[in-house]
Design a protein around this motif. Structure first.
Motif, mmCIF file in Angstrom:
data_model
loop_
_atom_site.group_PDB
_atom_site.id
_atom_site.type_symbol
_atom_site.label_atom_id
_atom_site.label_comp_id
_atom_site.label_asym_id
_atom_site.label_seq_id
_atom_site.Cartn_x
_atom_site.Cartn_y
_atom_site.Cartn_z
ATOM 1 N N ALA A 16 -34.528 39.183 48.964
ATOM 2 C CA ALA A 16 -33.596 39.670 47.939
ATOM 3 C C ALA A 16 -32.575 38.599 47.585
ATOM 4 C CB ALA A 16 -32.898 40.938 48.429
ATOM 5 N N GLU A 32 -32.254 36.758 43.930
ATOM 6 C CA GLU A 32 -31.004 36.749 43.160
ATOM 7 C C GLU A 32 -30.694 35.346 42.657
ATOM 8 O OE1 GLU A 32 -29.069 39.087 42.138
ATOM 9 O OE2 GLU A 32 -29.620 40.848 43.315
ATOM 10 N N TYR A 57 -39.097 41.801 54.578
ATOM 11 C CA TYR A 57 -39.034 42.409 53.237
ATOM 12 C C TYR A 57 -39.126 43.925 53.321
ATOM 13 C CZ TYR A 57 -40.495 43.561 48.432
ATOM 14 O OH TYR A 57 -40.600 44.103 47.172
ATOM 15 N N ARG A 110 -35.014 41.681 38.487
ATOM 16 C CA ARG A 110 -33.631 41.285 38.195
ATOM 17 C C ARG A 110 -33.466 40.772 36.780
ATOM 18 N NH1 ARG A 110 -34.719 41.533 43.277
ATOM 19 N NH2 ARG A 110 -33.104 41.795 44.869
ATOM 20 N N GLU A 158 -39.732 40.333 42.472
ATOM 21 C CA GLU A 158 -38.321 40.667 42.650
ATOM 22 C C GLU A 158 -37.451 39.958 41.619
ATOM 23 O OE1 GLU A 158 -36.906 42.893 44.436
ATOM 24 O OE2 GLU A 158 -38.639 43.554 45.587
#
Length: 261
Positions: free
Chosen positions: A67, A71, A178, A103, A99
Motif C-alpha cells: 500500500a 501510494e 498484502y 489510487r 493498487e
C-alpha cells in the motif's frame, strides 16, 4: 518523460502519443523493460517504474507495505503523466499496478490495466508465497526456483545468491504481508496475460479478477511458464501495442503470439 527517480525510459524519436508504465516482478529490475521499446516503436513510450530501496534507488528507504509503495508510485505517475497511459505489471508487479490503478481511478488519462502472471488480488497472498517468504538461505533459493526466472548460475552459486536475492526476498515479504481491501470495481478494462504452463497461476486463480472491473475481462494465453516473455517478449509487447493502437484508433497488428479467449 519526467526525470523523477521513480522512472526509467528510453524515449522514442518523437513524442509518442501514449505511455506504458511497467512494474517488474519480485526481485526484478525496471530497466529490463527498456529492451521492449524497439518493438513498441513510436506507438508508445515505455516507462519502467523503480521502487525505493531497489535497483538504482537502493540507498533510499524501502516501503514497508505494498500500500505504501502504491501510494508513492501513484503520486509520481499522477504528477508525470501528460498523455494517455496504461499500467502493465508482472506477478508482484501486477498486484502493485492494480493498487496503483485503484489510487488513480479518477485520473482520466488512465485507460487500461494489464495484469501478467498474477492471481486475482483477493486470493493473495497464496500459501506457497507465504511459506516461501518465511524461508532463508538455500531453502529460499530452492523455493523460489519453482516459479522459474532464476538463471542456473544463481541457483548454483551461493555468492551470487547473496548478491542478487535480498531484493527478491524483500519483495516476497511485501507480498506475504498484502491484505486485499474490498472496493468498488474499476471503471476501466483489465487484460490478463499468462503462460499456459505457469505452475502457479491458472484459470481458477484468474477468474476472480472479474470482480475488479465493470468491464468484461480479456484473457490472453501465451506459450511458456510463469516467465512466458523470456526470452521472447512478443506475447506481452504485441498485447500492449494492440491496446495502445485500439485506444488511439490506429489499426492493430495481428496478435500472432498471444491467443485471446
Amino acid at each position: 518523460m519526467s526525470d523523477s527517480p521513480w522512472f526509467v525510459s528510453r524515449p522514442t524519436a518523437g513524442l509518442a502519443p501514449y505511455l506504458v508504465y511497467c512494474f517488474p516482478h519480485a526481485g526484478g529490475n525496471a530497466r529490463s523493460f527498456l529492451g521492449w521499446q524497439s518493438r513498441l516503436g513510436s506507438d508508445a513510450e515505455l516507462v519502467g517504474v523503480c521502487a525505493p530501496g531497489r535497483g538504482l534507488r537502493l540507498a533510499e528507504p524501502a516501503p514497508a507495505t505494498i500500500a505504501e509503495l502504491a501510494e508513492g508510485a501513484a503520486r509520481a505517475i499522477a504528477a508525470a503523466a501528460d498523455r494517455p497511459f496504461l499500467l502493465f505489471g508482472h506477478s508482484f508487479g501486477a498486484v502493485l499496478a492494480f493498487e496503483v490503478a485503484r489510487r488513480l481511478r479518477e485520473q482520466p488519462l488512465l485507460r487500461h490495466l494489464v495484469a501478467s502472471g498474477c492471481a486475482a488480488p483477493r486470493l493473495l497472498p497464496s500459501e506457497r508465497v507465504r511459506r516461501t517468504a518465511e524461508l532463508t538461505g538455500q531453502d529460499f533459493t530452492e523455493a523460489v526456483s519453482f516459479f522459474g526466472g532464476l538463471p542456473p548460475e544463481v541457483l548454483a552459486e551461493p555468492e551470487l545468491q547473496e548478491l542478487l536475492l535480498p531484493g527478491l526476498a524483500a519483495d516476497f515479504r511485501l507480498v506475504s504481508g498484502y491484505r486485499y481491501q474490498p472496493a468498488a470495481p474499476l471503471q476501466l478494462g483489465i487484460s490478463l496475460v499468462n503462460g499456459r504452463e505457469d505452475p502457479h497461476v491458472g484459470p481458477a486463480e484468474l477468474r476472480h479478477w472479474e470482480h475488479e472491473s465493470v468491464l468484461p475481462l480479456r484473457y490472453h494465453w501465451a506459450d511458456g511458464g510463469h516467465f512466458y516473455f523470456n526470452p521472447d517478449p512478443a506475447p506481452a509487447v504485441d498485447l500492449l501495442r494492440s491496446l495502445v493502437r485500439a485506444d488511439s484508433g490506429a489499426p492493430s497488428p495481428r496478435e500472432e503470439h498471444v491467443e485471446l479467449i
